[in-house]
Scaffold this motif. Structure first.
Motif, mmCIF file in Angstrom:
data_model
loop_
_atom_site.group_PDB
_atom_site.id
_atom_site.type_symbol
_atom_site.label_atom_id
_atom_site.label_comp_id
_atom_site.label_asym_id
_atom_site.label_seq_id
_atom_site.Cartn_x
_atom_site.Cartn_y
_atom_site.Cartn_z
ATOM 1 N N CYS A 159 114.206 120.136 -48.445
ATOM 2 C CA CYS A 159 113.610 120.393 -49.716
ATOM 3 C C CYS A 159 114.087 121.870 -50.168
ATOM 4 O O CYS A 159 113.983 122.360 -51.389
ATOM 5 N N TRP A 160 114.241 122.801 -49.237
ATOM 6 C CA TRP A 160 114.465 124.229 -49.330
ATOM 7 C C TRP A 160 115.581 124.375 -50.127
ATOM 8 O O TRP A 160 115.936 125.186 -51.114
ATOM 9 N N ASP A 161 116.640 123.450 -49.919
ATOM 10 C CA ASP A 161 117.964 123.671 -50.492
ATOM 11 C C ASP A 161 118.237 123.014 -51.691
ATOM 12 O O ASP A 161 119.286 122.844 -52.455
ATOM 13 N N ALA A 162 117.147 121.948 -52.024
ATOM 14 C CA ALA A 162 117.242 121.085 -53.035
ATOM 15 C C ALA A 162 116.627 121.529 -54.492
ATOM 16 O O ALA A 162 115.968 120.781 -54.858
ATOM 17 N N VAL A 163 117.182 122.618 -54.897
ATOM 18 C CA VAL A 163 116.651 123.298 -56.103
ATOM 19 C C VAL A 163 116.452 122.412 -57.295
ATOM 20 O O VAL A 163 115.443 122.486 -57.969
ATOM 21 N N ALA A 164 117.683 121.440 -57.353
ATOM 22 C CA ALA A 164 117.543 120.651 -58.570
ATOM 23 C C ALA A 164 116.479 119.734 -58.754
ATOM 24 O O ALA A 164 116.214 119.077 -59.559
ATOM 25 N N LEU A 165 115.831 119.335 -57.431
ATOM 26 C CA LEU A 165 114.876 118.377 -57.204
ATOM 27 C C LEU A 165 113.476 118.863 -57.344
ATOM 28 O O LEU A 165 112.602 118.374 -57.245
ATOM 29 N N TRP A 166 113.255 120.231 -57.284
ATOM 30 C CA TRP A 166 112.139 121.052 -57.317
ATOM 31 C C TRP A 166 111.296 120.696 -58.730
ATOM 32 O O TRP A 166 111.818 120.507 -59.884
ATOM 33 N N PRO A 167 109.783 120.182 -58.598
ATOM 34 C CA PRO A 167 109.314 120.071 -59.586
ATOM 35 C C PRO A 167 108.676 121.309 -60.029
ATOM 36 O O PRO A 167 108.963 122.265 -59.716
ATOM 37 N N LYS A 168 107.754 120.960 -61.114
ATOM 38 C CA LYS A 168 107.292 122.400 -61.731
ATOM 39 C C LYS A 168 106.048 122.845 -61.301
ATOM 40 O O LYS A 168 105.740 124.334 -61.497
ATOM 41 N N ARG A 169 105.600 122.343 -60.151
ATOM 42 C CA ARG A 169 104.367 122.996 -59.339
ATOM 43 C C ARG A 169 105.213 123.360 -57.831
ATOM 44 O O ARG A 169 105.385 122.199 -57.286
ATOM 45 N N LEU A 170 105.191 124.485 -57.312
ATOM 46 C CA LEU A 170 105.655 124.747 -56.075
ATOM 47 C C LEU A 170 104.837 125.655 -55.246
ATOM 48 O O LEU A 170 104.124 126.721 -55.862
ATOM 49 N N ILE A 171 104.618 125.264 -54.085
ATOM 50 C CA ILE A 171 103.737 126.054 -53.010
ATOM 51 C C ILE A 171 104.875 126.664 -51.923
ATOM 52 O O ILE A 171 105.712 125.947 -51.471
ATOM 53 N N VAL A 172 104.510 127.965 -51.857
ATOM 54 C CA VAL A 172 105.237 128.569 -50.962
ATOM 55 C C VAL A 172 104.467 128.836 -49.711
ATOM 56 O O VAL A 172 103.307 129.553 -49.818
#
Length: 240
Positions: A159-172
């Protein structure tokens, strides 16, 4: 200053009780002892925390499910019924989109108020990640948690490297900071903000004071998940 950042209170559920997070070490969690809440009952604690933060969202980590057990559906339904104005962000160890759909179906009367949290520590594969978020939609009912512990990514699905798949809500989610009082992990948050400038970015772990919240906002956070700082009376009540 505290109003610059949206606070989302957190309850960690274990066998029907609210427990206290200790550096993300789930084996060490014990029923909550709180200066703010004189109970470990989920509805009681949730009401007090949401009232203290003037919150419209509540984050719930179902530790039974996260550790491979059954999801606490009855407890979750009780929270949703008791708090009709609250949107519930639910982290229940979801491995893929079908697991999320099944859980939403089990909570069907409240589905419109549930945001499913898919954690990088739980997603089973890159294909599972793509099925959750690959359509490119702004899914208002799901979020991706980018999880790490002690500098290591918890991330079988990439997930960390799949930036193109990140949704509009991200939790770190920096797990060793959770319940630690060690301060927030702002370096990681800044890195994610650079990669996702348009996302709603939510940090987790380490908040100790209003000053920490101000620094988190300056680093690019839109919201922060908080629990220990509330129970220890380190953050004042918000009036809205």
């Amino acid at each position: 200053m505290i109003s610059e950042l949206n606070l989302i209170p957190v309850i960690d559920l274990l066998q029907g009780q609210v427990v206290r997070a200790v550096r993300g070490d789930r084996q060490a969690y014990r029923p909550i002892v709180s200066a703010l809440c004189g109970s470990s009952d989920p509805v009681t604690v949730a009401r007090i925390l949401c009232d203290h933060c003037a919150a419209r969202q509540l984050y719930v980590a179902d530790l039974d499910a996260l550790q491979g057990g059954a999801t606490q559906v009855t407890v979750l339904a009780g929270l949703l019924e008791a708090l009709p104005g609250i949107e519930l962000w639910l982290d229940a160890g979801l491995a893929d989109a079908s697991a999320g759909q099944a859980l939403r179906s089990r909570l069907a009367p409240f589905a419109s108020r549930i945001v499913l949290v898919y954690g990088s520590e739980s997603l089973r594969s890159r294909e599972a990640l793509e099925r959750c978020f690959g359509a490119g939609d702004d899914d208002s009912q799901a979020a991706l948690s980018l999880d790490r512990r002690d500098g290591q990514r918890l991330d079988a699905a990439g997930c960390w490297d799949a930036v193109a798949l990140w949704p509009k809500r991200l939790i770190v989610m920096t797990l060793e900071r959770v319940g630690s009082g060690a301060g927030p992990d702002l370096d990681t948050l800044r890195d994610v903000r650079r990669l996702a400038p348009g996302a709603m970015l939510i940090g987790a772990g380490g908040i100790r004071s209003e000053g920490d919240l101000a620094r988190a906002a300056a680093a690019g956070a839109d919201a922060w998940l908080v629990a220990s700082a509330l129970h220890d009376l380190q953050l004042p009540r918000i009036q809205r």
